[in-house]
Motif scaffolding. Structure first.
Motif, PDB file in Angstrom:
ATOM      1  N   SER A   3      57.696  15.106  81.340  1.00 20.84           N
ATOM      2  CA  SER A   3      57.166  16.116  82.176  1.00 20.84           C
ATOM      3  C   SER A   3      55.866  16.632  81.201  1.00 20.84           C
ATOM      4  N   ILE A   4      55.979  16.767  79.920  1.00 19.12           N
ATOM      5  CA  ILE A   4      55.150  17.389  79.120  1.00 19.12           C
ATOM      6  C   ILE A   4      53.938  16.389  78.654  1.00 19.12           C
ATOM      7  N   SER A   5      54.251  15.002  78.747  1.00 15.86           N
ATOM      8  CA  SER A   5      53.442  13.931  78.407  1.00 15.86           C
ATOM      9  C   SER A   5      52.241  13.869  79.300  1.00 15.86           C
ATOM     10  N   PRO A   6      50.998  13.739  78.725  1.00 20.18           N
ATOM     11  CA  PRO A   6      49.994  13.526  79.917  1.00 20.18           C
ATOM     12  C   PRO A   6      50.144  12.552  80.935  1.00 20.18           C
ATOM     13  N   ARG A   7      51.145  11.710  80.494  1.00 22.78           N
ATOM     14  CA  ARG A   7      51.371  10.620  81.589  1.00 22.78           C
ATOM     15  C   ARG A   7      52.194  11.220  82.626  1.00 22.78           C
ATOM     16  N   GLY A   8      52.738  12.202  82.537  1.00 21.48           N
ATOM     17  CA  GLY A   8      53.249  12.951  83.708  1.00 21.48           C
ATOM     18  C   GLY A   8      54.744  12.159  84.037  1.00 21.48           C
ATOM     19  N   PRO A   9      55.671  12.963  84.783  1.00 14.90           N
ATOM     20  CA  PRO A   9      56.846  12.389  85.242  1.00 14.90           C
ATOM     21  C   PRO A   9      56.873  11.290  85.971  1.00 14.90           C
ATOM     22  N   ASN A  10      56.013  10.930  86.903  1.00 16.08           N
ATOM     23  CA  ASN A  10      56.147   9.899  87.690  1.00 16.08           C
ATOM     24  C   ASN A  10      55.417   8.714  87.331  1.00 16.08           C
ATOM     25  N   SER A  11      54.943   8.515  86.037  1.00 15.75           N
ATOM     26  CA  SER A  11      54.525   7.257  85.484  1.00 15.75           C
ATOM     27  C   SER A  11      55.430   6.185  85.383  1.00 15.75           C
ATOM     28  N   SER A  29      67.258  23.560  72.654  1.00 16.64           N
ATOM     29  CA  SER A  29      66.334  23.499  71.749  1.00 16.64           C
ATOM     30  C   SER A  29      64.756  23.697  72.363  1.00 16.64           C
ATOM     31  N   LEU A  30      64.722  22.725  73.335  1.00 21.50           N
ATOM     32  CA  LEU A  30      63.503  22.697  73.707  1.00 21.50           C
ATOM     33  C   LEU A  30      62.949  23.881  74.581  1.00 21.50           C
ATOM     34  N   HIS A  31      64.054  24.330  75.276  1.00 23.84           N
ATOM     35  CA  HIS A  31      63.788  25.678  75.987  1.00 23.84           C
ATOM     36  C   HIS A  31      63.352  26.693  75.213  1.00 23.84           C
ATOM     37  N   HIS A  32      64.166  26.920  73.871  1.00 25.46           N
ATOM     38  CA  HIS A  32      63.848  28.063  72.957  1.00 25.46           C
ATOM     39  C   HIS A  32      62.474  27.852  72.408  1.00 25.46           C
ATOM     40  N   ILE A  33      62.040  26.550  72.230  1.00 30.02           N
ATOM     41  CA  ILE A  33      60.787  26.522  71.594  1.00 30.02           C
ATOM     42  C   ILE A  33      59.694  26.896  72.653  1.00 30.02           C
ATOM     43  N   LEU A  34      59.738  26.279  73.975  1.00 32.49           N
ATOM     44  CA  LEU A  34      58.736  26.684  74.749  1.00 32.49           C
ATOM     45  C   LEU A  34      58.649  27.926  75.004  1.00 32.49           C
ATOM     46  N   GLU A  35      59.775  28.938  75.130  1.00 33.18           N
ATOM     47  CA  GLU A  35      59.726  30.174  75.399  1.00 33.18           C
ATOM     48  C   GLU A  35      59.244  31.041  74.116  1.00 33.18           C
ATOM     49  N   TYR A  36      59.686  30.594  73.043  1.00 32.79           N
ATOM     50  CA  TYR A  36      59.342  31.633  71.919  1.00 32.79           C
ATOM     51  C   TYR A  36      58.621  30.471  70.862  1.00 32.79           C
ATOM     52  N   PRO A  37      57.267  30.248  71.226  1.00 29.27           N
ATOM     53  CA  PRO A  37      56.481  28.994  70.078  1.00 29.27           C
ATOM     54  C   PRO A  37      56.376  29.581  68.962  1.00 29.27           C
ATOM     55  N   PRO A  38      56.222  28.913  67.869  1.00 28.94           N
ATOM     56  CA  PRO A  38      55.790  29.362  66.400  1.00 28.94           C
ATOM     57  C   PRO A  38      54.543  29.990  66.553  1.00 28.94           C
ATOM     58  N   ARG A  39      54.493  30.948  65.487  1.00 32.48           N
ATOM     59  CA  ARG A  39      53.290  31.704  65.388  1.00 32.48           C
ATOM     60  C   ARG A  39      52.149  30.780  64.812  1.00 32.48           C
ATOM     61  N   SER A  40      52.541  29.713  63.850  1.00 33.53           N
ATOM     62  CA  SER A  40      51.489  28.960  63.258  1.00 33.53           C
ATOM     63  C   SER A  40      51.259  27.779  64.424  1.00 33.53           C
ATOM     64  N   VAL A 149      53.073  21.514  80.437  1.00 32.72           N
ATOM     65  CA  VAL A 149      53.931  22.375  79.707  1.00 32.72           C
ATOM     66  C   VAL A 149      54.514  23.637  80.505  1.00 32.72           C
ATOM     67  N   GLU A 150      53.741  24.120  81.212  1.00 30.12           N
ATOM     68  CA  GLU A 150      54.174  25.149  82.254  1.00 30.12           C
ATOM     69  C   GLU A 150      55.011  24.693  82.973  1.00 30.12           C
ATOM     70  N   LEU A 151      54.923  23.458  83.611  1.00 28.33           N
ATOM     71  CA  LEU A 151      55.965  23.103  84.751  1.00 28.33           C
ATOM     72  C   LEU A 151      57.239  22.910  83.810  1.00 28.33           C
ATOM     73  N   ALA A 152      57.215  22.388  82.572  1.00 29.95           N
ATOM     74  CA  ALA A 152      58.430  22.366  81.797  1.00 29.95           C
ATOM     75  C   ALA A 152      59.066  23.666  81.539  1.00 29.95           C
ATOM     76  N   LYS A 153      58.316  24.691  81.127  1.00 29.33           N
ATOM     77  CA  LYS A 153      58.734  25.999  81.049  1.00 29.33           C
ATOM     78  C   LYS A 153      59.517  26.442  82.350  1.00 29.33           C
ATOM     79  N   GLU A 154      59.144  26.186  83.502  1.00 28.56           N
ATOM     80  CA  GLU A 154      59.354  26.754  84.663  1.00 28.56           C
ATOM     81  C   GLU A 154      60.820  26.064  84.806  1.00 28.56           C
ATOM     82  N   ARG A 155      60.867  24.549  84.695  1.00 31.29           N
ATOM     83  CA  ARG A 155      62.232  23.926  84.935  1.00 31.29           C
ATOM     84  C   ARG A 155      63.213  24.400  83.846  1.00 31.29           C
ATOM     85  N   MET A 156      62.864  24.567  82.579  1.00 33.84           N
ATOM     86  CA  MET A 156      63.793  25.199  81.557  1.00 33.84           C
ATOM     87  C   MET A 156      64.262  26.487  81.877  1.00 33.84           C
ATOM     88  N   ARG A 157      63.494  27.318  82.602  1.00 27.20           N
ATOM     89  CA  ARG A 157      63.871  28.738  82.984  1.00 27.20           C
ATOM     90  C   ARG A 157      64.920  28.496  84.183  1.00 27.20           C
TER      91      ARG A 157
END
Length: 210
Positions: A3-11, A29-40, A149-157
């Motif tokens: 779902s984060i890929s530019p190809r989208g989930p239905n490709s 792990s993915l949920h944590h990274i999406l919610e708290y992305p690194p500063r760099s 990415v935002e859709l993935a965040k919503e799904r993870m939340r």
């Protein structure tokens, strides 16, 4: 995730990608990274297109044609998803905090779609969005990626909230079970005490007077 890929989930391009086994550890792990992305903002080696005038920097970027496929790791479908901390992840991805094992690969690990598949997606994307130039394409892809990415965040939340709700329900069930277990113990003890008192009374009645 696809779902984060530019190809989208239905490709249809991502058909084999959908066969990757579910991993709660990777999802967490993915949920944590999406919610708290690194500063760099720089995380992993970036790929410079062959047509770009940008110059590669040692350990920071590499030109597309200079990537030697023989040096890339061989990863099977059964190994996926790889831990986000796997040392084979060295290339930058669209998601800050997650590196790829291959240029343009999947977030879970692996080489991702072929060049022809990526070109096919690009043609479809250009036609669907009436894109007329390379700069416009780059902006459109970036916008599309951010949406995914935002859709993935919503799904993870939603997944995280469901986990928390399940944990609360399980805790309540355990509390009720513990309470019932205590009640059963008390009932058993009361019945045992009543039995002993009854037997004592019967014993006293049976003892002959001296």
């Amino acid at each position: 995730m696809s779902s984060i890929s530019p190809r989208g989930p239905n490709s249809e391009i991502a058909h084999h990608h959908h066969q990757i086994s579910y991993s709660a550890h990777f999802e967490n792990s993915l949920h944590h990274i999406l919610e708290y992305p690194p500063r760099s903002s720089r995380d992993g080696i970036t790929i410079i297109p062959n047509t770009s005038s940008q110059q590669p920097q040692q350990g920071v970027s590499i030109r597309e044609k200079d990537v030697d496929a023989r040096n890339l790791p061989h990863i099977t479908l059964q190994q996926l998803p790889l831990s986000v901390h796997d040392p084979r992840r060295i290339f930058a991805s669209p998601v800050p905090g997650i590196r790829l094992t291959h240029p343009g690969g999947w977030l879970e690990g692996g080489e991702g779609p072929s060049g022809e598949e990526q070109r096919a997606w690009t043609r479809e994307f250009v036609e669907a969005n009436n894109i007329s130039g390379e700069q416009e394409l780059g902006m459109a892809v970036q916008h599309h990626m951010q949406q995914n990415v935002e859709l993935a965040k919503e799904r993870m939340r939603a997944r995280y909230e469901a986990q928390q709700q399940n944990a609360r329900v399980e805790k309540e069930i355990k509390t009720l079970m513990d309470q019932r277990e205590m009640e059963v113990k008390i009932e058993t003890r009361m019945k045992e005490d009543a039995r002993i008192r009854r037997e004592n009374r019967e014993h006293k009645r049976k003892v002959p007077a001296v």
